[in-house]
Design a protein around this motif. Structure first.
Motif, PDB file in Angstrom:
ATOM      1  N   VAL A 126       0.850  -1.069  -0.005  1.00  0.00           N
ATOM      2  CA  VAL A 126       0.044   0.093   0.085  1.00  0.00           C
ATOM      3  C   VAL A 126       0.979   1.206  -0.028  1.00  0.00           C
TER       4      VAL A 126
ATOM      5  N   THR B 173      -0.113   8.300   0.961  1.00  0.00           N
ATOM      6  CA  THR B 173      -1.269   9.215   1.678  1.00  0.00           C
ATOM      7  C   THR B 173      -2.443   8.169   2.027  1.00  0.00           C
ATOM      8  N   VAL B 174      -2.828   7.456   1.058  1.00  0.00           N
ATOM      9  CA  VAL B 174      -3.893   6.418   1.287  1.00  0.00           C
ATOM     10  C   VAL B 174      -3.442   5.491   2.409  1.00  0.00           C
TER      11      VAL B 174
ATOM     12  N   ALA C  68      -1.532   6.028   5.156  1.00  0.00           N
ATOM     13  CA  ALA C  68      -1.753   6.497   6.254  1.00  0.00           C
ATOM     14  C   ALA C  68      -2.933   6.793   6.769  1.00  0.00           C
ATOM     15  N   HIS C  69      -3.860   7.419   5.813  1.00  0.00           N
ATOM     16  CA  HIS C  69      -5.407   7.581   6.148  1.00  0.00           C
ATOM     17  C   HIS C  69      -6.054   6.273   6.309  1.00  0.00           C
ATOM     18  N   SER C  70      -5.357   5.017   6.008  1.00  0.00           N
ATOM     19  CA  SER C  70      -5.997   3.741   6.245  1.00  0.00           C
ATOM     20  C   SER C  70      -5.803   3.236   7.477  1.00  0.00           C
ATOM     21  N   GLY C  71      -4.679   3.863   8.423  1.00  0.00           N
ATOM     22  CA  GLY C  71      -4.523   3.637   9.475  1.00  0.00           C
ATOM     23  C   GLY C  71      -3.083   2.696   9.585  1.00  0.00           C
ATOM     24  N   ILE C  72      -2.173   2.718   8.451  1.00  0.00           N
ATOM     25  CA  ILE C  72      -0.896   2.202   8.365  1.00  0.00           C
ATOM     26  C   ILE C  72      -0.014   3.171   9.111  1.00  0.00           C
ATOM     27  N   ASP C  73       0.980   2.701   9.935  1.00  0.00           N
ATOM     28  CA  ASP C  73       2.106   3.661  10.513  1.00  0.00           C
ATOM     29  C   ASP C  73       2.958   3.457   9.602  1.00  0.00           C
TER      30      ASP C  73
END
Lengths: 289, 404, 313, 244
Positions: free
Chosen positions: C183, C189-190, C192-197
């Protein structure tokens, strides 16, 4: 003491700056990270060496021959070798991979050709190796002359890019190639021109450096890396950034050599580079992505 | 065809060992060599390694080859197999393995450079090839020779080379020619550190006043800050343990800065002919450098002439080139004395015999050459050996005049 | 993305094990040139695979390989004569991981060419500092490593590292971490906004990659006998690893493998046949490959395989 | 304002250099409510959304989710707390299949599911947005609306407490728009709380319970769609003063 340091670093920076400007033009406008840049530099140095030793044509005069030749050869290289890669790349990442691989191949070819012609030996000649007094200290005339020529070329480039129609077109391609294409700029032609111009600048730097440097066919990659460091530190695509970074690095190199310990000069330049990027990830003059 | 030849050779080697060999069965003696043709080592190897290998092969074959008793007392020509080690030790190891096991070379010329010689030493030892290491400045020669009894170390180490330089300075000081102030700078790499490690204690013991002692990194392009600072200290002797590009740089900067010490010593490259060609004989009059030879001896004169002929007019350098050539002469003489391609016997002969070479009579002690030339000086366009002063042909040092 | 092991995967794992066992037998057949060549190949396969673990999915081209390799070698020079070999290896891995951790944290804000050149600059900085340290405090840049390890043992250890690298890659691909990296490679950006650190994932993987490369350096060090910063921190190592991995295709786990093998063999063949024109010819071959095998060797192989299947079906 | 507020924004500001892009905005989103965020281009709507999702740190003010402080947290932590979003320019992951794209939301969201479970959630959502049977396709090969569907499914896969939609309906043709509105309406029906930036008036009228109108970074009006759309200031802001 301080004036010596300042003048020496300015003289050193001039030579670095030309090559870095060439590279930044190639990457900024033509989108090609040219790993063979150092080989262009060495090629020009060998050219000047041959003209000087065989025909007694001085390096300054030989610029008239070498620089247009480098321009023509690199125009052809871009047109026939690199633009197919640009056309087939779906995105910047793909082009980056392809251009790294292709110019790496080119690096080997040019280096191999120079090795075949000159072997691995060191080459060097003396030209204007006499003292000239500046601000009460003596410096090598060849370094002063090289700086003068570099400064003239850099100024010429600056005015060319900022005050002419075609220069504006090239800057437009650097900012946004798609939009530039929409306003009737011939983008492939501008890119080829920028690539060739970048190599011509590098070749000019090579001829100038050959006046006071001992070189051999395998040394190109050292200069490529140095120029890359300068380009990235200055911020991709802006020749002014390259000039500022070149002088900063040269200043640090001379300062550390004179005031701290010459053993740490290269460490200091790399440290400056690393720190710059830590605090300004886009480089000194770079635009924020 | 090639395979067939290898097969024949293998058989003949086996027969030879039994002493049953027929005269016509050895068509050539395979000599392998691997050194840098590309990469950072290419510059050095291009001066001292390749031209001398080329010259030696041409000379030997011009004379019909190497005389082998085992081949019916006939001369057998040399066939050279060469590889580029790309200045990488890993590649050097691979190339030597390849020469030993694939090409089945009869003998292998030691590679160029300290690192490559050390990295390949276990390989030479494994296959029982003699290794006559020339271009590696190391104080560990005796220790290395003990570890690998088939290795020979010809160029000396920092202790001897720097010690010899200090001896010379001491003598000049005693004669009242120079004072006690010494400025010293070295490249932060193998050669520079080895030399400075030898020079520091020697200078101290001789009571010199070291006013500057610093290093600079490999690949430094602007040496003017160093030269300017040293000039300000006004030393009697300037010592630079430098590599070729820096040697040229120090000379040019000193000339430009008008820095005129009585003793001006530079490292590798100072004895290169291209050094004189760049600056002119008048300019470098009195410059001292690492190396030296008895340039007036007829053998060296012949050697210089032959080297120029074989290498497109290029002269040999006055330090390692003649030693490299001598190492090859040693190999030839040892093979001829043994009379067969018997590597163990040749190794033994190399360690114990005395050889007549371009650099004079050569006899190793504990596999190490004793008392090699350490310091030379440009006088009237020729590089003369100065020190050790007891060597035949040693010249008297002159004080360096101001730059011209 | 299927979670339980598929039959195809079982076959692949079994085949890899068998291939590994077969390769491990090589020193019994030849302990000269071919073993030396195999060592070169194995060392580059291990490094390129480790490199691609991080750079493949994230598209971050790292030129810091030499820094990890060299540090691994230096750990050996410092410890090899006092500590048992396994301890030395663990120390090398830890040093490599820590170095990668520091590099990773420093480069979080960089992308594209900036990251490429930064990683190079950092490797050179480390080389300069090691040189200076040695010059000032040990009085010699060179260090001798007299450890008696046979070429076969070095080779086996390298094979082990290749296996570890490939296994790690396979395991990561099946894990949340591997999924997260894909990802990130597509759109940070996607991610981070999906919850990936994103920072944690990148640094973690970079550390694994760095530790593996440092291990290769440690295993190779005894082969050099003598190391100095010029040799251990040779920037050409970084370049060659990138080139070989890209040539093979960094997106697939087995990509570096099929990049390294032809590259090394070709280099060796050209170097043997044309010792005076190696770079010239290699450069030409290289250009041909770039133009005619645009998706890397692995992409080309996959295409050929699909064609073959299409024909037989 | 109310104790049922699920997302509470108070005094939120963002300055870029000297430019105040968002100025002291406060409002709440309640459980099961769709709040529309309106305003002319450049009025700071997307900047506001970016501050809520963590893409930009606010210069001033607070964002809370059910009383939990989100202000200044990095985006991944906000996502894990239960805030999902779509992007103004659709962002799908080109090298992943449709199914994998949607799974991302479930795998890295608040519930952190993995394996078959994540796959089941993704399949169900693909079906819900009308893409069943296309799990293995890559989004590159899909139409614009289908990519938007994937993006929505990905956001829903995290089972968020608040869903942020940034002009999700923009660029659709009339038929697609009806499908889109119906889809969001069905989310409304199952009680999702949504904050949406939108320009399509039909959608705003039929979907939103309440609207917040921004102009030049400041809050201009707040109320039901009918209220705000008949507000003089709002009309002036959209159409220019002379039409007011």
């Amino acid at each position: 003491m301080l004036t010596t340091i300042l003048v020496a670093s300015v003289l050193l920076g001039g030579a670095y700056a030309l090559m870095a400007m060439g590279l930044t033009l190639q990457y900024g406008v033509a989108r090609i990270m040219n790993l063979a840049s150092g080989e262009t530099l060495m090629g020009a140095a060998f050219g000047s060496f041959c003209l000087f030793t065989a025909l007694q044509i001085g390096p300054l005069l030989s610029l008239v021959l070498i620089v247009p030749l480098a321009f023509a050869i690199n125009w052809a290289i871009y047109r026939w070798l690199l633009s197919p890669l640009v056309r087939r790349a779906k995105n910047q990442g793909m082009l980056e991979v392809d251009s790294i691989l292709a110019t790496f191949g080119l690096l080997f070819v040019i280096e191999g050709a120079m090795l075949a012609g000159f072997g691995g030996n060191y080459y060097s000649y003396s030209f204007l190796a006499q003292p000239v007094t500046l601000l009460g200290h003596s410096f090598g005339l060849n370094r002063v002359v090289a700086f003068g020529v570099a400064a003239l070329v850099a100024l010429g480039l600056y005015f060319g890019l900022n005050r002419t129609r075609y220069g504006t077109a090239i800057r437009a391609v650097a900012v946004d190639p798609v939009a530039a294409g929409l306003v009737a700029i011939d983008v492939p032609r501008a890119a080829a021109f920028a690539f060739a111009l970048g190599s011509a600048l590098t070749a000019c730097g090579g001829s100038l450096l050959s006046m006071f440097l001992t070189f051999n066919a395998s040394m190109g990659v050292v200069f490529t890396m140095k120029a890359l460091i300068i380009v990235i530190m200055g911020g991709v695509g802006d020749p002014r950034g390259a000039v500022i970074a070149a002088f900063l690095l040269a200043l640090v190199e001379t300062l550390v050599a004179a005031l701290v310990d010459p053993g740490l000069t290269l460490a200091a330049t790399y440290l400056l580079f690393v720190l710059t990027l830590l605090f300004r990830p886009q480089g000194l003059m770079g635009r924020r992505a | 065809m090639r395979k067939h030849l290898i097969g024949t050779l293998a058989v003949s080697a086996a027969l030879m060992a039994a002493g049953l060999v027929q005269a016509q069965e050895i068509k050539s003696i395979k000599i392998g060599t691997a050194a840098a043709k590309t990469g950072p080592g290419a510059g050095g190897a291009g001066v001292t390694h390749w031209p001398n290998v080329k010259l030696w092969v041409a000379q030997v074959n011009k004379g019909g080859g190497i005389l082998l008793k085992s081949a019916g007392n006939k001369r057998v020509p040399v066939e050279l197999i060469e590889y580029d080690d790309r200045s990488s030790n890993d590649d050097a190891v691979k190339a030597i393995e390849r020469l030993a096991t694939q090409d089945k070379a009869d003998f292998i010329i030691a590679p160029w450079g300290t690192g490559a010689n050390l990295a390949t030493a276990p390989v030479f030892a494994k296959y029982g090839y003699p290794q006559i290491a020339v271009t590696s400045v190391t104080d560990k020669g005796p220790e290395l020779a003990k570890r690998w009894p088939n290795s020979f170390w010809l160029l000396g180490g920092g202790q001897h080379m720097a010690g010899s330089l200090v001896e010379l300075l001491k003598k000049m000081n005693a004669e009242g020619k120079i004072g006690k102030k010494v400025a010293m700078v070295h490249v932060a790499d193998g050669y520079g550190l080895d030399m400075v490690a030898g020079a520091r204690p020697a200078l101290k013991a001789a009571g010199f006043d070291v006013v500057y002692d610093k290093s600079y990194p490999l690949g430094t392009q602007d040496l003017s800050p160093i030269v300017n600072e040293i000039k300000g200290l006004n030393p009697d002797a300037f010592i630079a343990f430098s590599y070729p590009p820096d040697t040229f740089g120090f000379t040019e900067q000193s000339k430009i800065a008008g820095f005129n010490p009585k003793v001006f010593y530079v490292g590798v490259g100072g004895a290169f002919p291209v050094y004189r060609n760049k600056f002119s004989a008048a300019t470098i009059e009195g410059v001292m450098g690492t190396g030296g030879w008895d340039v007036a001896s007829p053998k060296i004169q012949d050697y210089i002439k032959a080297h120029k002929e074989a290498n497109g007019g290029n002269e040999p350098d006055a330090w390692a080139s003649s030693v490299q050539y001598a190492a090859l002469e040693m190999l030839q003489q040892a093979i001829e004395r043994v009379g067969a391609l018997d590597r163990a016997a040749v190794t033994k002969e190399l360690g114990s015999g005395e050889f007549d070479t371009v650099i004079g009579k050569l006899k190793l002690k504990g596999n190490v050459r004793e008392n090699p030339w350490a310091v030379g000086q440009w006088q009237g366009g020729s590089f003369y050996g100065l020190s050790p002063t007891n060597l035949p042909g040693a010249h008297t040092p002159i004080l360096k005049p101001a730059w011209k | 993305m299927i979670f339980p092991m598929q039959r195809r995967e079982v076959i692949a794992v079994a085949a890899s094990m068998a291939a590994l066992a077969l390769l491990a037998g090589l020193p019994l057949a030849d302990d000269g040139f071919w073993l030396a060549l195999a060592i070169t190949i194995a060392s580059y396969v291990a490094m390129a695979t480790a490199w691609a673990l991080f750079s493949g999915p994230t598209n971050y081209v790292s030129l810091a390989t030499a820094a990890f390799f060299g540090s691994g070698a230096y750990v050996v020079s410092a410890l090899a004569e006092t500590a048992p070999w396994p301890v030395v290896l663990v120390a090398a891995a830890v040093v490599g991981a820590l170095l990668a951790l520091a590099t990773g944290l420093a480069t979080l804000r960089l992308s594209g060419m900036y990251f490429v050149i930064f990683s190079f600059g950092l490797a050179e900085l480390i080389r300069q500092l090691v040189t200076y340290y040695q010059t000032q405090f040990t009085g010699s840049v060179g260090r001798y490593i007299f450890v008696t390890i046979s070429a076969a043992e070095i080779y086996w250890q390298l094979l082990g590292l290749c296996a570890i690298g490939l296994f790690a890659g396979w395991a990561i691909n099946r894990s949340r971490l591997g999924f997260a990296l894909r990802v990130i490679g597509d759109d940070e950006t996607v991610a981070a906004h999906s919850g990936i650190d994103t920072a944690r994932a990148k640094v973690l993987l970079f550390s694994i990659s760095g530790a593996l490369i440092a291990l290769v350096g440690a295993v190779m060090a005894p082969r050099f006998t003598y190391i100095e910063p010029q040799i251990a921190y040779n920037p050409m190592v970084s370049f060659q690893v990138v080139i070989m991995a890209l040539l093979g295709g960094a997106k697939r786990l087995w990509g570096p493998l099929v990049g390294v093998i032809p590259f090394v063999l070709l280099y060796e063949w050209i170097a043997g046949r044309f010792p005076n024109h190696t770079h010239l010819l290699l450069g030409l071959v290289f250009l041909l490959v770039v133009y005619f095998v645009p998706q890397g060797v692995s992409g080309w192989l996959e295409k050929a395989w699909r064609k073959l299947q299409g024909k037989s079906a | 304002m109310s104790d049922t507020a699920i997302l509470s924004i108070s005094g939120l500001s963002k300055a870029f250099g000297g430019l105040l892009a968002v100025n002291q905005i406060s409002f709440d989103v309640h459980q099961g409510e769709i709040v529309g965020l309106l305003g002319p281009n450049g009025s700071g709507k997307t900047t506001l959304l970016n501050m809520v999702s963590g893409a930009l740190p606010p210069t001033q003010g607070r964002v809370r989710l059910r009383g939990r402080e989100l202000t200044g947290l990095p985006p991944h932590q906000i996502a894990r707390a239960g805030v999902s979003r779509s992007f103004q320019l659709v962002r799908v992951l080109p090298s992943l299949t449709a199914l994998e794209n949607v799974m991302v939301g479930a795998v890295f969201g608040p519930d952190a599911v993995w394996g078959a479970e994540a796959e089941a959630i993704a399949r169900a959502l693909l079906e819900r947005v009308g893409l069943s049977g296309r799990e293995r396709q890559r989004p590159e090969a899909m139409t614009y609306i289908d990519q938007k569907r994937i993006e929505l499914a990905r956001a829903l896969a995290a089972d968020p407490q608040v869903l942020l939609l940034d002009e999700w309906l923009a660029g659709l043709n009339p038929t697609e728009l009806q499908t889109g509105i119906a889809l969001i309406e069905s989310l409304h029906a199952e009680g999702r709380s949504i904050l949406m930036v939108e320009h399509v008036m039909d959608a705003i009228r039929s979907l939103c319970d309440r609207c917040v109108v921004m102009n030049a970074g400041a809050k201009l009006a707040e109320g039901t769609p009918e209220q705000v759309l008949s507000n003089h200031d709002v009309i002036a802001a959209y159409l220019g003063d002379e039409n007011a």
